[in-house]
Design a protein around this motif. Structure first.
Motif, PDB file in Angstrom:
ATOM      1  N   UNK A 128       0.819  -1.219   0.000  1.00 24.60           N
ATOM      2  CA  UNK A 128       0.000   0.000   0.000  1.00 24.60           C
ATOM      3  C   UNK A 128       0.848   1.263   0.000  1.00 24.60           C
ATOM      4  N   UNK A 129       2.169   1.110  -0.178  1.00 27.68           N
ATOM      5  CA  UNK A 129       3.068   2.262  -0.157  1.00 27.68           C
ATOM      6  C   UNK A 129       3.403   2.738   1.242  1.00 27.68           C
ATOM      7  N   UNK A 130       2.947   1.999   2.264  1.00 25.74           N
ATOM      8  CA  UNK A 130       3.130   2.395   3.662  1.00 25.74           C
ATOM      9  C   UNK A 130       4.545   2.083   4.135  1.00 25.74           C
ATOM     10  N   UNK A 131       5.119   2.978   4.930  1.00 28.09           N
ATOM     11  CA  UNK A 131       6.422   2.746   5.548  1.00 28.09           C
ATOM     12  C   UNK A 131       6.373   3.150   7.016  1.00 28.09           C
ATOM     13  N   UNK A 132       7.185   2.493   7.846  1.00 36.53           N
ATOM     14  CA  UNK A 132       7.340   2.842   9.256  1.00 36.53           C
ATOM     15  C   UNK A 132       8.837   2.782   9.568  1.00 36.53           C
ATOM     16  N   UNK A 133       9.424   3.914   9.872  1.00 36.86           N
ATOM     17  CA  UNK A 133      10.841   3.975  10.246  1.00 36.86           C
ATOM     18  C   UNK A 133      10.918   3.947  11.767  1.00 36.86           C
ATOM     19  N   UNK A 134      11.557   2.925  12.310  1.00 35.46           N
ATOM     20  CA  UNK A 134      11.583   2.710  13.754  1.00 35.46           C
ATOM     21  C   UNK A 134      12.965   3.003  14.336  1.00 35.46           C
ATOM     22  N   UNK A 135      13.006   3.091  15.671  1.00 43.99           N
ATOM     23  CA  UNK A 135      14.270   3.327  16.360  1.00 43.99           C
ATOM     24  C   UNK A 135      14.839   4.705  16.136  1.00 43.99           C
ATOM     25  N   UNK A 136      13.963   5.705  16.039  1.00 44.57           N
ATOM     26  CA  UNK A 136      14.391   7.067  15.720  1.00 44.57           C
ATOM     27  C   UNK A 136      14.582   7.866  17.007  1.00 44.57           C
ATOM     28  N   UNK A 137      15.655   8.643  17.059  1.00 46.02           N
ATOM     29  CA  UNK A 137      15.918   9.522  18.204  1.00 46.02           C
ATOM     30  C   UNK A 137      15.254  10.874  17.979  1.00 46.02           C
ATOM     31  N   UNK A 138      15.056  11.620  19.060  1.00 45.41           N
ATOM     32  CA  UNK A 138      14.523  12.972  18.923  1.00 45.41           C
ATOM     33  C   UNK A 138      15.512  13.826  18.142  1.00 45.41           C
ATOM     34  N   UNK A 139      14.975  14.784  17.367  1.00 48.18           N
ATOM     35  CA  UNK A 139      15.830  15.651  16.575  1.00 48.18           C
ATOM     36  C   UNK A 139      15.114  16.127  15.336  1.00 48.18           C
ATOM     37  N   UNK A 140      15.872  16.704  14.427  1.00 48.89           N
ATOM     38  CA  UNK A 140      15.331  17.223  13.171  1.00 48.89           C
ATOM     39  C   UNK A 140      15.940  16.436  12.012  1.00 48.89           C
ATOM     40  N   UNK A 141      15.093  16.083  11.043  1.00 47.41           N
ATOM     41  CA  UNK A 141      15.539  15.211   9.960  1.00 47.41           C
ATOM     42  C   UNK A 141      15.005  15.693   8.615  1.00 47.41           C
ATOM     43  N   UNK A 142      15.716  15.326   7.566  1.00 45.41           N
ATOM     44  CA  UNK A 142      15.191  15.367   6.201  1.00 45.41           C
ATOM     45  C   UNK A 142      14.821  13.938   5.813  1.00 45.41           C
ATOM     46  N   UNK A 143      13.769  13.782   5.015  1.00 39.86           N
ATOM     47  CA  UNK A 143      13.300  12.450   4.636  1.00 39.86           C
ATOM     48  C   UNK A 143      13.282  12.309   3.119  1.00 39.86           C
ATOM     49  N   UNK A 144      13.691  11.140   2.658  1.00 41.65           N
ATOM     50  CA  UNK A 144      13.746  10.833   1.232  1.00 41.65           C
ATOM     51  C   UNK A 144      13.207   9.417   0.994  1.00 41.65           C
ATOM     52  N   UNK A 145      12.693   9.180  -0.200  1.00 40.99           N
ATOM     53  CA  UNK A 145      12.375   7.826  -0.667  1.00 40.99           C
ATOM     54  C   UNK A 145      13.195   7.570  -1.919  1.00 40.99           C
ATOM     55  N   UNK A 146      13.626   6.321  -2.074  1.00 43.81           N
ATOM     56  CA  UNK A 146      14.561   6.013  -3.152  1.00 43.81           C
ATOM     57  C   UNK A 146      14.307   4.613  -3.706  1.00 43.81           C
ATOM     58  N   UNK A 147      14.210   4.508  -5.014  1.00 41.44           N
ATOM     59  CA  UNK A 147      14.200   3.206  -5.674  1.00 41.44           C
ATOM     60  C   UNK A 147      15.632   2.801  -5.925  1.00 41.44           C
ATOM     61  N   UNK A 148      16.241   2.207  -4.922  1.00 38.24           N
ATOM     62  CA  UNK A 148      17.694   1.972  -4.910  1.00 38.24           C
ATOM     63  C   UNK A 148      18.047   0.740  -5.743  1.00 38.24           C
ATOM     64  N   UNK A 149      18.170   0.920  -7.058  1.00 35.89           N
ATOM     65  CA  UNK A 149      18.389  -0.224  -7.945  1.00 35.89           C
ATOM     66  C   UNK A 149      19.778  -0.829  -7.806  1.00 35.89           C
ATOM     67  N   UNK A 150      20.769  -0.041  -7.401  1.00 38.43           N
ATOM     68  CA  UNK A 150      22.135  -0.575  -7.309  1.00 38.43           C
ATOM     69  C   UNK A 150      22.548  -0.919  -5.877  1.00 38.43           C
ATOM     70  N   UNK A 151      21.657  -0.720  -4.896  1.00 34.15           N
ATOM     71  CA  UNK A 151      21.908  -1.174  -3.536  1.00 34.15           C
ATOM     72  C   UNK A 151      22.958  -0.417  -2.758  1.00 34.15           C
ATOM     73  N   UNK A 152      23.225   0.850  -3.124  1.00 34.96           N
ATOM     74  CA  UNK A 152      24.241   1.614  -2.396  1.00 34.96           C
ATOM     75  C   UNK A 152      23.638   2.660  -1.458  1.00 34.96           C
TER      76      UNK A 152
END
Length: 645
Positions: free
Chosen positions: A180-204
């Protein structure tokens, strides 16, 4: 007597127990495996294991661990993850960071070995430092052009606020999107972040090529949580509710981030291939168009014997041959000078020596023609012997036209004729349009004009009257193509629908972001095909005339640059793709109706806008439903009520 009965009963029981075949109707196992223990323990701190072992209550299996299991922070060297009986072993290859929370998110990869009951979303956690970071960030990733849920994309957080960070640093914490396109990023500390999504075809874990999908948010993400309550519904079966309880839970925010993923336009230019499927033309396919056309110099033919037909974007070039002698030449050699992108991304001129080889050689085509002529001659001889009309000259292949519209059109539809090859001559006076009134046919004024930028398309223009029948006719030899093929007589019928067989739809957009920006509204049929589109005018209103009675969906996109088509984003320029919206509700149009719709573009969150019938990426819940239904079906067979604890 009692002893005899007892022995007989025992024998029956033995026979029943020894019978081979299908089960006797016992309940299917619906219980997923349970985690019994782990080493190190789940949630352990101040540990740096190279090997994690998780023990389960029964034999388990892993489905596609390399894609479904995500370790955060990401491991550049791929870990080894495998199921061994009643346990799962994870071998970590990378050096672990100090004072860092690590999560191993198994998603839906774990299930029991027998019935395939999934464990569900399971995440194992440990920390190399003295504490566990427990915040979460969640949301959805959709395709920017059609709001389709994107499965299998990486979504990651960065503390580095640079606009180019995803090009040179791996993600700090990651998750992968589900069906469904849903994501959950866990284990995050308090702070300020930038967020990205990536179709990482080469695995880097980096954005290194335009072929990879990317999404970014213009907002800073600040994770937090609070205590909340929600309804927990317990079902007796699929139709009956057992109880509804209110339970407390920790509500992590943000939990509805929506990222719009796009592929940048592939502007690097190269020559992909050369084809000559038909002997009278050859085609050059480029990865991208260019403002300047290539220069072609023939080695064994004259350049003047070619006529160029270019696609709208200039990425497909077809060269038509003007002479029959050249068509019969199996190999055409030439030098092609064209613009191509070098290793630094700069367009430079380069020259290639190429050969266009006919797919079917001339000799083979001649043999085929001889065979067809022999068969034709035999048929004519039979007709002659029977005293019937026959031909003595083999007929030349006529130039055949194709009408791109249906036989029934609305008064606003275009009528377009396509010819199979570029024309050397066209006599527009040989074309006639007739309309029928009562039982008589009358001349109707018309013009036949080339479609802009096209060599083989012509539009027939007329004042089409609703509810009228037309006939488009042309005399023989009205057209001749480059190789001398002549058209035969042309006649095709056309009917324009009556006004009262159509609907009118007026759509008013609300919450449009800018009053000076136009939107393009599209009507989509039940099959997902766009059947009409209108650009909004003043007040962000679009009107569709002569709409065929049917049920439709509506899609709109913000036309920021005014070119009338949807444009993708550009990461380096920090430009998002043009915004796309769907109306979640179906629109029914009936004959004679004037339908008006008020469409609030922002009323429904983007991840819930696209109608279910149009969503291609369906959630994979079929097997789960089937497992739940098996015991209900078995209970019905037994005539008892089945209650799942």
């Amino acid at each position: 007597m009692n002893k005899t009965v007892s022995m007989f009963t025992a024998l029956l029981l033995l026979a029943s127990c020894a019978r081979m075949g299908a089960p006797d109707g016992g309940w299917y196992d619906e219980t997923p495996p349970r985690v019994m223990s782990a080493m190190p323990a789940d949630g352990d701190t101040s540990v740096a294991p190279k090997r994690v072992v998780i023990n389960f209550s029964e034999y388990v299996k892993l489905d596609n661990a390399q894609e479904k299991v995500i370790i955060s922070p990401p491991q550049i060297e791929q870990p080894e993850i495998k199921a061994q009986g009643k346990r799962i072993v994870v071998e970590l290859k990378d050096t672990l960071r100090q004072n860092t929370t690590y999560t191993i998110d198994f998603g839906d990869a774990i299930s029991d070995n027998n019935e395939g009951n999934p464990l569900g979303a399971y995440t194992y956690t440990f920390s190399t430092g003295p504490r566990i970071d427990t915040l979460q960030v969640s949301g959805y990733v959709l395709s920017a052009d059609d709001l389709e849920p994107q499965k299998g994309l990486l979504v990651g957080l960065y503390t580095n606020m640079s606009d180019t960070v995803v090009r040179h640093e791996p993600m700090l914490r990651v998750a992968r999107t589900d069906e469904s396109g849903r994501f959950v990023i866990k284990g995050v500390a308090q702070g300020s972040y930038r967020i990205y999504a990536l179709g990482d075809t080469d695995g880097d874990y980096l954005y290194g090529q335009k072929a990879e999908m990317i999404a970014f948010s213009d907002s800073i993400v600040r994770p937090d949580c609070f205590q909340d309550t929600r309804q927990d519904t317990l079902w007796t079966d699929t139709l009956h509710i057992k109880t509804i309880n209110r339970v407390g839970f920790t509500h992590f925010t943000p939990d509805n981030l929506t990222l719009m993923a796009f592929n940048e336009e592939l502007t690097d230019r190269s020559l992909l291939k050369l084809e000559r499927k038909e002997p009278d033309r050859f085609t050059l396919f480029f990865s991208y168009g260019a403002d300047t056309l290539p220069q072609l110099r023939g080695s064994n033919f004259a350049d003047s014997l070619l006529l160029l037909e270019a696609s709208e974007r200039g990425d497909t070039l077809t060269y038509w041959l003007r002479e029959t002698a050249l068509v019969n030449q199996d190999t055409l050699r030439f030098h092609l000078t064209y613009q191509a992108t070098d290793s630094t991304g700069v367009l430079r001129w380069q020259t290639d020596t190429l050969e266009a080889l006919a797919k079917v050689p001339h000799a083979k085509r001649l043999k085929q023609l001889e065979k067809e002529m022999e068969e034709w001659q035999k048929e004519q001889d039979k007709l002659k012997k029977k005293g019937l009309d026959y031909d003595s000259i083999y007929p030349a292949e006529p130039l055949r036209v194709r009408w791109l519209n249906q036989s029934s059109i609305s008064p606003l539809q275009r009528v377009v004729m396509e010819v199979p090859a570029p024309l050397e001559r066209m006599d527009t006076a040989a074309f006639h349009l007739y309309y029928k009134e009562d039982t008589l046919w009358y001349d109707a004024p018309m013009t036949l004009v080339p479609v802009g930028g096209q060599l083989r398309l012509f539009e027939l223009r007329a004042a089409w009257q609703p509810g009228t029948e037309y006939s488009i006719e042309a005399d023989s030899a009205a057209m001749t193509d480059l190789l001398g093929h002549v058209s035969g007589p042309i006649k095709t019928g056309l009917r324009v629908g009556a006004t009262d067989t159509y609907a009118t739809l007026t759509v008013s957009l609300h919450h449009a972001e800018a009053t000076d920006t136009a939107y393009v509204v599209q009507l989509i049929n039940q099959g997902g095909k766009t059947v009409a589109e209108q650009r909004t005018g003043k007040g962000h209103t679009a009107t569709f005339l002569y709409v065929r009675p049917d049920k439709y969906y509506m899609k709109a996109f913000r036309d920021d640059n005014g070119n009338g088509r949807w444009d993708t984003g550009l990461y380096d320029s920090h430009r998002q793709a043009e915004a796309v919206y769907y109306c979640p509700e179906e629109v029914e149009c009936k004959a004679k109706w004037d339908v008006k719709r008020q469409w609030d573009l922002c009323q429904t969150p983007a991840y819930r806008q696209k109608p279910a019938k149009l969503v291609k990426q369906k959630a994979n819940s079929k097997n789960t439903r089937q497992r739940r239904q098996r015991n209900l079906q078995r209970a019905q067979e037994k005539g008892i009520k089945y209650i799942k604890d």
